[in-house]
Design a protein around this motif. Structure first.
Motif, mmCIF file in Angstrom:
data_model
loop_
_atom_site.group_PDB
_atom_site.id
_atom_site.type_symbol
_atom_site.label_atom_id
_atom_site.label_comp_id
_atom_site.label_asym_id
_atom_site.label_seq_id
_atom_site.Cartn_x
_atom_site.Cartn_y
_atom_site.Cartn_z
ATOM 1 N N SER A 38 0.829 -1.209 0.000
ATOM 2 C CA SER A 38 0.000 0.000 0.000
ATOM 3 C C SER A 38 0.867 1.263 0.000
ATOM 4 N N GLU A 39 2.081 1.148 0.531
ATOM 5 C CA GLU A 39 3.011 2.278 0.536
ATOM 6 C C GLU A 39 3.774 2.399 -0.777
ATOM 7 N N LEU A 40 4.030 1.257 -1.421
ATOM 8 C CA LEU A 40 4.779 1.244 -2.675
ATOM 9 C C LEU A 40 4.257 0.114 -3.546
ATOM 10 N N ASN A 41 3.572 0.465 -4.614
ATOM 11 C CA ASN A 41 3.042 -0.516 -5.555
ATOM 12 C C ASN A 41 4.122 -0.834 -6.587
ATOM 13 N N LEU A 42 4.739 -1.986 -6.448
ATOM 14 C CA LEU A 42 5.868 -2.330 -7.313
ATOM 15 C C LEU A 42 5.460 -2.564 -8.761
ATOM 16 N N ILE A 43 4.168 -2.679 -9.027
ATOM 17 C CA ILE A 43 3.694 -2.823 -10.400
ATOM 18 C C ILE A 43 3.647 -1.465 -11.099
ATOM 19 N N ALA A 64 9.790 -9.850 -3.677
ATOM 20 C CA ALA A 64 8.380 -9.567 -3.948
ATOM 21 C C ALA A 64 7.953 -10.289 -5.220
ATOM 22 N N ALA A 65 6.791 -10.937 -5.161
ATOM 23 C CA ALA A 65 6.272 -11.644 -6.339
ATOM 24 C C ALA A 65 4.825 -12.036 -6.079
ATOM 25 N N LYS A 66 4.112 -12.277 -7.152
ATOM 26 C CA LYS A 66 2.789 -12.892 -7.038
ATOM 27 C C LYS A 66 3.014 -14.391 -7.110
ATOM 28 N N VAL A 67 2.642 -15.111 -6.053
ATOM 29 C CA VAL A 67 2.919 -16.546 -5.984
ATOM 30 C C VAL A 67 1.657 -17.323 -5.618
ATOM 31 N N GLY A 68 1.681 -18.626 -5.909
ATOM 32 C CA GLY A 68 0.554 -19.482 -5.563
ATOM 33 C C GLY A 68 0.820 -20.913 -5.972
ATOM 34 N N GLY A 69 -0.123 -21.798 -5.681
ATOM 35 C CA GLY A 69 0.007 -23.208 -6.020
ATOM 36 C C GLY A 69 -0.547 -23.510 -7.403
ATOM 37 N N ILE A 70 -0.797 -24.790 -7.677
ATOM 38 C CA ILE A 70 -1.239 -25.237 -8.997
ATOM 39 C C ILE A 70 -2.527 -24.534 -9.427
ATOM 40 N N VAL A 71 -3.518 -24.474 -8.533
ATOM 41 C CA VAL A 71 -4.819 -23.896 -8.892
ATOM 42 C C VAL A 71 -4.672 -22.421 -9.239
ATOM 43 N N ALA A 72 -3.984 -21.676 -8.378
ATOM 44 C CA ALA A 72 -3.822 -20.236 -8.608
ATOM 45 C C ALA A 72 -3.045 -19.969 -9.897
ATOM 46 N N ASN A 73 -1.952 -20.698 -10.094
ATOM 47 C CA ASN A 73 -1.122 -20.502 -11.285
ATOM 48 C C ASN A 73 -1.894 -20.785 -12.570
ATOM 49 N N ASN A 74 -2.736 -21.800 -12.534
ATOM 50 C CA ASN A 74 -3.459 -22.211 -13.728
ATOM 51 C C ASN A 74 -4.691 -21.351 -13.984
ATOM 52 N N TYR A 76 -5.170 -17.961 -12.780
ATOM 53 C CA TYR A 76 -4.868 -16.538 -12.963
ATOM 54 C C TYR A 76 -3.595 -16.360 -13.795
ATOM 55 N N ARG A 77 -3.583 -17.000 -14.959
ATOM 56 C CA ARG A 77 -2.372 -17.054 -15.774
ATOM 57 C C ARG A 77 -1.915 -15.663 -16.220
ATOM 58 N N ALA A 78 -2.862 -14.835 -16.618
ATOM 59 C CA ALA A 78 -2.511 -13.482 -17.064
ATOM 60 C C ALA A 78 -1.970 -12.647 -15.914
ATOM 61 N N ASP A 79 -2.619 -12.751 -14.745
ATOM 62 C CA ASP A 79 -2.168 -12.002 -13.573
ATOM 63 C C ASP A 79 -0.743 -12.389 -13.197
ATOM 64 N N PHE A 80 -0.448 -13.682 -13.242
ATOM 65 C CA PHE A 80 0.869 -14.153 -12.809
ATOM 66 C C PHE A 80 1.985 -13.672 -13.730
ATOM 67 N N ILE A 81 1.748 -13.687 -15.024
ATOM 68 C CA ILE A 81 2.825 -13.248 -15.926
ATOM 69 C C ILE A 81 2.940 -11.725 -15.921
ATOM 70 N N TYR A 82 1.815 -11.017 -15.919
ATOM 71 C CA TYR A 82 1.863 -9.555 -15.971
ATOM 72 C C TYR A 82 2.457 -8.964 -14.698
ATOM 73 N N GLU A 83 1.920 -9.346 -13.553
ATOM 74 C CA GLU A 83 2.364 -8.724 -12.301
ATOM 75 C C GLU A 83 3.813 -9.032 -11.998
ATOM 76 N N ASN A 84 4.241 -10.261 -12.229
ATOM 77 C CA ASN A 84 5.640 -10.595 -11.935
ATOM 78 C C ASN A 84 6.604 -9.919 -12.896
ATOM 79 N N LEU A 85 6.247 -9.836 -14.184
ATOM 80 C CA LEU A 85 7.106 -9.115 -15.121
ATOM 81 C C LEU A 85 7.223 -7.643 -14.746
ATOM 82 N N MET A 86 6.122 -7.033 -14.355
ATOM 83 C CA MET A 86 6.147 -5.618 -14.010
ATOM 84 C C MET A 86 6.992 -5.360 -12.757
ATOM 85 N N ILE A 87 6.819 -6.184 -11.742
ATOM 86 C CA ILE A 87 7.601 -6.033 -10.509
ATOM 87 C C ILE A 87 9.094 -6.123 -10.824
#
Length: 307
Positions: A38-43, A64-74, A76-87
């Motif tokens: 909330s203080e610093l949005n790395l995206i 810092a990263a967006k992380v999760g297990g099999i269900v989350a990764n499969n 929220y595929r767009a969220d995982f690639i976009y947010e991690n690349l931006m960070i």
């Protein structure tokens, strides 16, 4: 790093980031910068640029990263690639622009090809197809490694990368839809015990083999490498010890004290069949893990569920 060096730990409230902060403080480092999301949005590119321009950290741990297990990764595929690349892009590029002396990028063992020879050596990267369920996340992490190497090659930046195995510890994620296997099992067995349920269902066949490392050990390895590793490429961090999901389930069952049955749901995905890290490179530098899996799970269970 000396004890007064200005150190920024990105992701300091996550499982690994918080463990790195604790490790640094235990060793006497006293100038650690922390920012919540909330203080610093790395995206946000401008926020990160402004932060680095103002604070001028000397050393950066990028945990810092967006992380999760099999269900989350499969799911929220767009969220995982976009947010991690931006960070990654924002933190690594602004570290270069503001003269950071050294940056450590934390990747993930899921970057390796699904069917790579075991144990996984650092030179297996990009030699085969990735596990489909977490491909977007893995590609983002591979990009982070290559970005560090590219900034080293073009600009002479001392940016290094490390690849942790499956981690667990304090501040883990226990959400049954988004968590990794170990915290999910702990929560499942604990709730089954409290509710006197007759059985616990575990996803998959139970045959996949996994390696686990306590976040406290991971943090110690990161600080060790920050002080002792300055080369291109990356270093695997793990225990070098593996266990089947079936044996892990029964280990958790016994630690929790659940007396019911364990059922394996073979209609659910297993994920990668085996994922053991070759930690020869790290071992030769003189670092070894300290916390055994059983000891670590007992400690985490006591901390999380007050048992």
């Amino acid at each position: 790093m000396d004890l007064h060096s200005k150190i920024y730990v990105a992701g300091h409230r996550g499982m690994v980031g918080s463990a790195i902060v604790s490790n640094l403080k235990s060793k006497g480092f006293n100038n650690i910068i922390e920012r919540t999301s909330s203080e610093l949005n790395l995206i946000n590119q401008q926020e990160v640029a402004d932060f680095f321009e103002k604070e001028k950290p000397e050393y950066v741990f990028l945990a810092a990263a967006k992380v999760g297990g099999i269900v989350a990764n499969n799911t929220y595929r767009a969220d995982f690639i976009y947010e991690n690349l931006m960070i990654q892009n924002n933190v690594i590029h602004n570290s270069y622009k503001n003269g950071v002396k050294k940056l450590m990028f934390l990747g993930s063992s899921c970057i390796y090809p699904k069917l790579a020879p075991q144990p996984l050596t650092e030179n297996s990267l990009l030699t085969g197809l990735l596990e489909e369920t977490n491909e977007p996340y893995a590609i983002a992490k591979i990009a982070g490694i290559k970005m560090c190497d590219s900034y080293r090659a073009q600009y002479g930046c001392n940016f290094v990368s490390v690849m942790p195995t499956n981690l667990y510890g304090l501040n883990d994620n226990y959400d049954l839809q988004n968590s990794h296997v170990l915290p999910a099992l702990l929560r499942k067995f604990h709730e089954a015990k409290i509710n006197n349920e007759p059985s616990v269902t575990v996803w998959g066949s139970g045959t996949p083999l996994r390696e686990f490392l306590h976040a406290t050990d991971m943090a110690d390895a990161c600080v060790f490498l920050m002080q002792n590793y300055d080369d291109e490429g990356f270093v695997n961090i793990g225990s070098g010890v593996e266990i089947s999901i079936k044996d892990l389930a029964y280990l958790v069952k016994n630690i929790v004290g659940f007396n019911g049955e364990v059922v394996f749901d073979t209609s659910k995905p297993d994920g990668t069949p085996r994922k053991l890290m070759d930690v020869t490179k790290l071992s030769k530098m003189g670092w070894h893990y300290k916390i055994s899996l059983e000891e670590g799970i007992k400690a985490v269970y006591a901390q999380k569920f007050n048992q």
